[in-house]
Design an enzyme around this catalytic site. Structure first.
Site, mmCIF file in Angstrom:
data_model
loop_
_atom_site.group_PDB
_atom_site.id
_atom_site.type_symbol
_atom_site.label_atom_id
_atom_site.label_comp_id
_atom_site.label_asym_id
_atom_site.label_seq_id
_atom_site.Cartn_x
_atom_site.Cartn_y
_atom_site.Cartn_z
ATOM 1 N NE ARG A 1 -0.923 4.771 13.522
ATOM 2 C CZ ARG A 1 -0.355 3.647 13.139
ATOM 3 N NH1 ARG A 1 0.954 3.478 13.309
ATOM 4 N NH2 ARG A 1 -1.057 2.677 12.599
ATOM 5 C CG ASP B 1 -2.100 -0.978 1.040
ATOM 6 O OD1 ASP B 1 -2.162 -1.649 -0.007
ATOM 7 O OD2 ASP B 1 -2.931 -1.069 1.964
ATOM 8 C CB SER C 1 -5.776 -4.473 8.026
ATOM 9 O OG SER C 1 -6.636 -3.930 9.014
ATOM 10 C CG ASP D 1 -4.012 4.984 12.627
ATOM 11 O OD1 ASP D 1 -3.994 5.294 13.832
ATOM 12 O OD2 ASP D 1 -3.728 3.857 12.218
#
Length: 426
Positions: free
Chosen positions: A117, A35, A200, A146
């Site tokens: 993050r 990705d 995922s 996110d």
């Protein structure tokens, strides 16, 4: 083989407001996977800009050398490839401060994805300053949390930075379209990436999270093959494991008397948690963007750390301080979950939390057994526990049992007043 990021020279006020069409260089949060490799090429073809890749080692358990090789293959200059081992900084400056608060979102989630993050975003901004980039980019989708966490952090650290979020811009809306783009642009596709991914995964040293596809129906059990960080509790040893964790001012510093760095300590706890089937969580949570989502989290070491920290606080924190912390924790957790790590309110709460940890020093003994963590002993040089006060045996204690009568009557005064009024109205 590990690659260190280059020294970063921060240039305050570097960025100028500019239209995205004039973007010259962008720093991409790059994993090396399919990705983000597609995003890399898409940035080059759509924006015609130079791309700088940043790959963070947060303890996800993957060799990061291939990310460098993939970036080179896709035309990134060697000087524009940054790979940095952030494991110690991640645990020391993000995980540990969060665990001082016993932080759980919605009473259960230990925030393994959320807390990673802001560190990634911080490093992207530093690299953007050092390389003269005028934009940053991430691979978060337009439905998740996110994107919010990354972008709130970017803007808090560099208010004029331009942000590119490909999943909100491009027309590659299906797996087929993504694979076609990859093939057209000669992006290598592993055989296991050609089919639809069953779920995922996001992983770092604190946890692994899985969501999507086979996990989308909350009425169905999580398949066994989804778990990657823990043994099934049924398969864990039939004999308990006992360990001791030492704390200094709220942070774990040693296991069984062996001093360890923050990342090494969490790694050791992860192994202990894995072997004893500890840390699985099947959760339906409320995302910041408004929808509910079902995820499966594995936080083996973090779960042990959570109970250990609670254990040492039981004897070192005053009741008022402990209860106030518990009242404030949901707000603190929500700030982290929603992406406000760099907000003034989170920093204010952190100052209060850190003050509470001044005497949270000592040792906790734990029993690990088939998915469970049990505090079985705690000691501290700063303990507030007084055995003479609580014993049922009579002793030379400065406590007069008769004092309790007045204490109870004063606390009952308003209740008695309310009862008298109710009796008059009956």
């Amino acid at each position: 083989m590990r690659y260190k990021a280059r020294a970063l020279i921060l240039l305050p006020g570097f960025f100028m407001s500019t239209d995205q069409k004039s973007i010259k260089k962008v720093v991409l949060a790059y994993s090396g996977g399919l990705d983000t490799s597609i995003i890399l090429k898409w940035l080059q073809t759509t924006y015609g800009c130079e791309v700088v890749t940043f790959t963070a080692d947060l303890g996800q358990g993957e060799e990061l050398g291939p990310a460098r090789d993939k970036a080179l293959l896709l035309g990134i200059k060697p000087e524009n490839i940054f790979i940095e081992d952030l494991r110690e900084e991640f645990v020391r400056d993000y995980v540990f401060p969060m665990f001082r608060a016993n932080t759980q979102y919605e009473g259960l989630y230990l925030l393994g994805t959320s807390i990673a993050r802001p560190l990634i975003a911080k490093k992207q901004i530093e690299i953007a300053r050092a390389t003269g980039a005028d934009a940053v980019a991430h691979g978060a989708t337009g439905k998740g949390n996110d994107q919010v966490r990354f972008e709130l952090s970017y803007y808090a650290l560099e208010p004029d930075i331009k942000v590119i979020a490909p999943w909100r811009e491009w027309d590659l809306t299906s797996r087929t379209a993504l694979l076609e783009f990859a093939e057209k642009n000669q992006i290598p596709i592993a055989k296991d990436k050609r089919g639809e991914a069953p779920f995922s995964v996001d992983a770092n040293l604190l946890h692994a999270s899985s969501e999507g596809k086979v996990l989308e129906d909350p009425a169905q059990d999580v398949p066994d093959y989804v778990y990657s960080r823990t043994l099934s509790p049924e398969d864990a040893p039939n004999q308990p494991t006992f360990i001791e964790v030492d704390f200094v001012k709220g942070d774990a510093v040693a296991i069984d008397g062996e001093a360890l760095s923050p990342a090494s300590l969490l790694t050791r706890l992860n192994k202990l948690g894995h072997d004893n089937g500890i840390g699985r969580l099947d959760l339906v949570e409320n995302r910041f963007v408004g929808m509910k989502s079902r995820g499966m989290y594995e936080t083996p070491g973090g779960t042990i750390l959570y109970f250990a920290h609670r254990g040492i606080e039981q004897i070192t924190l005053d009741r008022g301080a402990a209860h106030l912390k518990d009242e404030l924790m949901p707000k603190y957790a929500e700030l982290i979950y929603n992406g406000f790590w760099f907000s003034p309110e989170r920093e204010m709460l952190q100052a209060l939390i850190d003050k509470s940890q001044e005497f949270v020093t000592g040792r906790v003994r734990l029993k690990l057994y088939k998915g469970g963590v049990y505090v079985v002993g705690r000691s501290s040089p700063h303990s507030l526990y007084d055995q003479d006060l609580v014993t049922f045996e009579e002793g030379a204690v400065a406590y007069d049992h008769h004092d309790a009568a007045g204490f109870i009557k004063l606390n009952a005064l308003r209740l008695r007043t309310l009862a008298k009024r109710a009796r008059k109205l009956a």
